[in-house]
Scaffold this motif. Structure first.
Motif, PDB file in Angstrom:
ATOM      1  N   ASP A 160      32.326  28.971  38.309  1.00 11.31           N
ATOM      2  CA  ASP A 160      32.844  27.935  39.200  1.00 11.31           C
ATOM      3  C   ASP A 160      34.019  28.523  39.977  1.00 11.31           C
ATOM      4  N   LEU A 161      33.803  28.779  41.259  1.00  8.09           N
ATOM      5  CA  LEU A 161      34.819  29.382  42.125  1.00  8.09           C
ATOM      6  C   LEU A 161      35.354  28.341  43.092  1.00  8.09           C
ATOM      7  N   GLU A 162      36.583  27.892  42.842  1.00 12.50           N
ATOM      8  CA  GLU A 162      37.278  26.979  43.735  1.00 12.50           C
ATOM      9  C   GLU A 162      38.773  27.183  43.535  1.00 12.50           C
ATOM     10  N   TRP A 163      39.559  26.735  44.478  1.00 15.54           N
ATOM     11  CA  TRP A 163      41.005  26.869  44.336  1.00 15.54           C
ATOM     12  C   TRP A 163      41.484  25.946  43.232  1.00 15.54           C
ATOM     13  N   THR A 164      42.207  26.498  42.265  1.00 10.77           N
ATOM     14  CA  THR A 164      42.648  25.718  41.110  1.00 10.77           C
ATOM     15  C   THR A 164      43.954  24.993  41.427  1.00 10.77           C
ATOM     16  N   PRO A 165      44.032  23.694  41.109  1.00 10.50           N
ATOM     17  CA  PRO A 165      45.271  22.946  41.341  1.00 10.50           C
ATOM     18  C   PRO A 165      46.265  23.080  40.188  1.00 10.50           C
ATOM     19  N   SER A 166      45.965  23.918  39.218  1.00  8.30           N
ATOM     20  CA  SER A 166      46.781  24.030  38.013  1.00  8.30           C
ATOM     21  C   SER A 166      48.205  24.516  38.324  1.00  8.30           C
ATOM     22  N   LYS A 167      49.193  23.882  37.694  1.00 12.59           N
ATOM     23  CA  LYS A 167      50.584  24.315  37.845  1.00 12.59           C
ATOM     24  C   LYS A 167      50.823  25.653  37.144  1.00 12.59           C
ATOM     25  N   THR A 168      50.000  25.951  36.139  1.00 15.64           N
ATOM     26  CA  THR A 168      50.160  27.211  35.408  1.00 15.64           C
ATOM     27  C   THR A 168      49.535  28.384  36.141  1.00 15.64           C
ATOM     28  N   CYS A 169      48.690  28.098  37.144  1.00 12.32           N
ATOM     29  CA  CYS A 169      48.057  29.191  37.894  1.00 12.32           C
ATOM     30  C   CYS A 169      47.864  28.764  39.352  1.00 12.32           C
ATOM     31  N   PRO A 170      48.932  28.772  40.137  1.00 14.27           N
ATOM     32  CA  PRO A 170      48.836  28.354  41.531  1.00 14.27           C
ATOM     33  C   PRO A 170      48.412  29.474  42.487  1.00 14.27           C
ATOM     34  N   ARG A 171      48.101  30.657  41.969  1.00 11.00           N
ATOM     35  CA  ARG A 171      47.804  31.825  42.816  1.00 11.00           C
ATOM     36  C   ARG A 171      46.592  31.595  43.708  1.00 11.00           C
ATOM     37  N   ARG A 172      46.693  32.118  44.921  1.00 11.81           N
ATOM     38  CA  ARG A 172      45.544  32.169  45.827  1.00 11.81           C
ATOM     39  C   ARG A 172      45.446  33.607  46.335  1.00 11.81           C
ATOM     40  N   PRO A 173      44.825  34.464  45.556  1.00 10.16           N
ATOM     41  CA  PRO A 173      44.770  35.880  45.924  1.00 10.16           C
ATOM     42  C   PRO A 173      43.908  36.102  47.162  1.00 10.16           C
ATOM     43  N   PRO A 174      44.041  37.262  47.786  1.00 12.03           N
ATOM     44  CA  PRO A 174      43.212  37.567  48.959  1.00 12.03           C
ATOM     45  C   PRO A 174      41.742  37.658  48.589  1.00 12.03           C
ATOM     46  N   ALA A 175      40.895  37.512  49.606  1.00 12.80           N
ATOM     47  CA  ALA A 175      39.455  37.441  49.371  1.00 12.80           C
ATOM     48  C   ALA A 175      38.912  38.677  48.675  1.00 12.80           C
ATOM     49  N   ASP A 176      39.440  39.863  48.990  1.00 10.20           N
ATOM     50  CA  ASP A 176      38.901  41.064  48.367  1.00 10.20           C
ATOM     51  C   ASP A 176      39.156  41.059  46.861  1.00 10.20           C
ATOM     52  N   GLU A 177      40.315  40.539  46.436  1.00 11.45           N
ATOM     53  CA  GLU A 177      40.591  40.440  44.999  1.00 11.45           C
ATOM     54  C   GLU A 177      39.708  39.383  44.340  1.00 11.45           C
ATOM     55  N   VAL A 178      39.539  38.254  45.010  1.00 10.45           N
ATOM     56  CA  VAL A 178      38.672  37.193  44.478  1.00 10.45           C
ATOM     57  C   VAL A 178      37.275  37.726  44.220  1.00 10.45           C
ATOM     58  N   LEU A 179      36.699  38.378  45.214  1.00 12.98           N
ATOM     59  CA  LEU A 179      35.326  38.872  45.093  1.00 12.98           C
ATOM     60  C   LEU A 179      35.232  39.990  44.058  1.00 12.98           C
ATOM     61  N   ARG A 180      36.247  40.833  43.990  1.00  9.12           N
ATOM     62  CA  ARG A 180      36.228  41.930  43.010  1.00  9.12           C
ATOM     63  C   ARG A 180      36.216  41.386  41.586  1.00  9.12           C
ATOM     64  N   GLU A 181      37.125  40.477  41.273  1.00  9.12           N
ATOM     65  CA  GLU A 181      37.217  39.963  39.910  1.00  9.12           C
ATOM     66  C   GLU A 181      36.021  39.080  39.557  1.00  9.12           C
ATOM     67  N   CYS A 188      44.665  33.863  37.522  1.00 13.83           N
ATOM     68  CA  CYS A 188      45.777  34.492  36.813  1.00 13.83           C
ATOM     69  C   CYS A 188      45.273  35.308  35.625  1.00 13.83           C
ATOM     70  N   ARG A 189      43.987  35.460  35.514  1.00 12.02           N
ATOM     71  CA  ARG A 189      43.352  36.292  34.485  1.00 12.02           C
ATOM     72  C   ARG A 189      42.319  37.186  35.161  1.00 12.02           C
ATOM     73  N   SER A 190      42.105  38.344  34.588  1.00 13.04           N
ATOM     74  CA  SER A 190      41.118  39.261  35.170  1.00 13.04           C
ATOM     75  C   SER A 190      39.704  38.764  34.889  1.00 13.04           C
ATOM     76  N   GLY A 191      38.760  39.243  35.685  1.00 12.83           N
ATOM     77  CA  GLY A 191      37.366  38.917  35.438  1.00 12.83           C
ATOM     78  C   GLY A 191      36.905  39.378  34.073  1.00 12.83           C
ATOM     79  N   THR A 192      37.420  40.516  33.619  1.00 13.74           N
ATOM     80  CA  THR A 192      37.057  41.047  32.297  1.00 13.74           C
ATOM     81  C   THR A 192      37.525  40.120  31.184  1.00 13.74           C
ATOM     82  N   GLN A 193      38.765  39.661  31.256  1.00 16.12           N
ATOM     83  CA  GLN A 193      39.295  38.757  30.243  1.00 16.12           C
ATOM     84  C   GLN A 193      38.516  37.448  30.190  1.00 16.12           C
ATOM     85  N   GLN A 194      38.188  36.910  31.363  1.00 18.55           N
ATOM     86  CA  GLN A 194      37.490  35.629  31.408  1.00 18.55           C
ATOM     87  C   GLN A 194      36.042  35.763  30.930  1.00 18.55           C
ATOM     88  N   ALA A 195      35.428  36.877  31.227  1.00 17.26           N
ATOM     89  CA  ALA A 195      34.067  37.105  30.735  1.00 17.26           C
ATOM     90  C   ALA A 195      34.049  37.187  29.212  1.00 17.26           C
TER      91      ALA A 195
END
Length: 261
Positions: A146-167, A120-127
């Motif tokens: 650490d790349l894994e699906w987050t169980p957080s209620k505040t960020c339940p998103r599971r974006p497509p693989a191309d977005e995951v790899l891009r960010e 739920c945050r961009s790669g730029t923000q997290q960096a």
């Protein structure tokens, strides 16, 4: 017949004693591996395809849940490295990170910092958040994403693989430029498969607590393997994650020296 009876009695006593060892048995096995580590597993797994104890270089990964740590005892137990949780997302920092970071260095335990990636945050923000919290200094191991699906209620998103790899790539590129080392990818089995990480030519730290990585991640080279979350290590109260380096002690020294320049 009396001799046979005595033999059977001895064998029965040995079998009963072995069944009653419980968690301490795994510590005895590990400590018996020559100059290997002096820690074990409170819930050891019956490994197939290769055993983590066959690897001579072991380490831990930790977060605030490990509480107070006696780092000299940790180092004396055979721990060769530690990955320490620093941040997650774009606004959370582990409250024990700075203390662990300084204490591990004082005990001369090679250490690196890891970031728990949120979708739920961009790669730029997290960096930027990671850089704000993790010092840039000589002698540190590469940072970890650490790349894994987050169980957080505040960020339940599971974006497509191309977005995951891009960010994730944006995050890694920024950290590489800032710290001078290419970050390592930590990942889990389901995330690896869901996002086709096999196509990504990066350095990996793989989680596999129920099978050897060569079986669970066929064909995937890796540098580190997290093999349990129920490790028992002198100097740490409660369970802790245990890991191995994929190579020999000589290869470990070479890997470390290349990254501690």
């Amino acid at each position: 017949m009396k001799l046979l009876g005595r033999i059977l009695t001895v064998l029965l006593l040995v079998a009963v004693a072995a069944c009653g060892r419980g968690p301490s048995q795994s510590r005895a096995v590990m400590a018996g591996q020559g100059v290997g580590p002096k820690f074990g597993d409170s819930a050891p797994h019956a490994w197939v395809g290769g055993h983590p104890y066959d690897h001579p270089v072991h380490g831990i990964d930790i977060s605030r849940y490990q509480g107070n740590i006696d780092w000299n005892a940790v180092r004396g137990s055979g721990v060769s490295f530690a990955f320490i949780k620093a941040t997650e997302g774009g606004d959370h920092a582990d409250p024990n990170f700075r203390r662990y970071w300084a204490e591990a260095a004082q005990a001369r335990v090679p250490r690196g910092a890891y970031h728990y990636f949120y979708f739920c945050r961009s790669g730029t923000q997290q960096a930027a958040w990671f850089i704000q919290n993790v010092p840039r200094e000589r002698g540190a191991m590469p940072p970890v994403i650490d790349l894994e699906w987050t169980p957080s209620k505040t960020c339940p998103r599971r974006p497509p693989a191309d977005e995951v790899l891009r960010e994730a790539r944006i995050f890694k590129d920024i950290l590489q430029q800032y710290y001078g080392q290419r970050p390592i990818i930590y990942t889990t089995v389901d995330f690896y498969r869901d996002n086709n990480l096999a196509s990504w030519r990066e350095e990996f730290w793989l989680r596999s607590v129920a099978g050897h990585p060569r079986i669970v991640y066929p064909g995937q080279p890796y540098t580190f393997w997290q093999y349990t979350g129920t490790g028992v290590v002198p100097g740490i109260g409660g369970n802790v994650d245990l890991n191995v380096f994929s190579g020999s002690p000589a290869q470990w020294r070479m890997w470390l020296n290349r990254r501690l320049q």
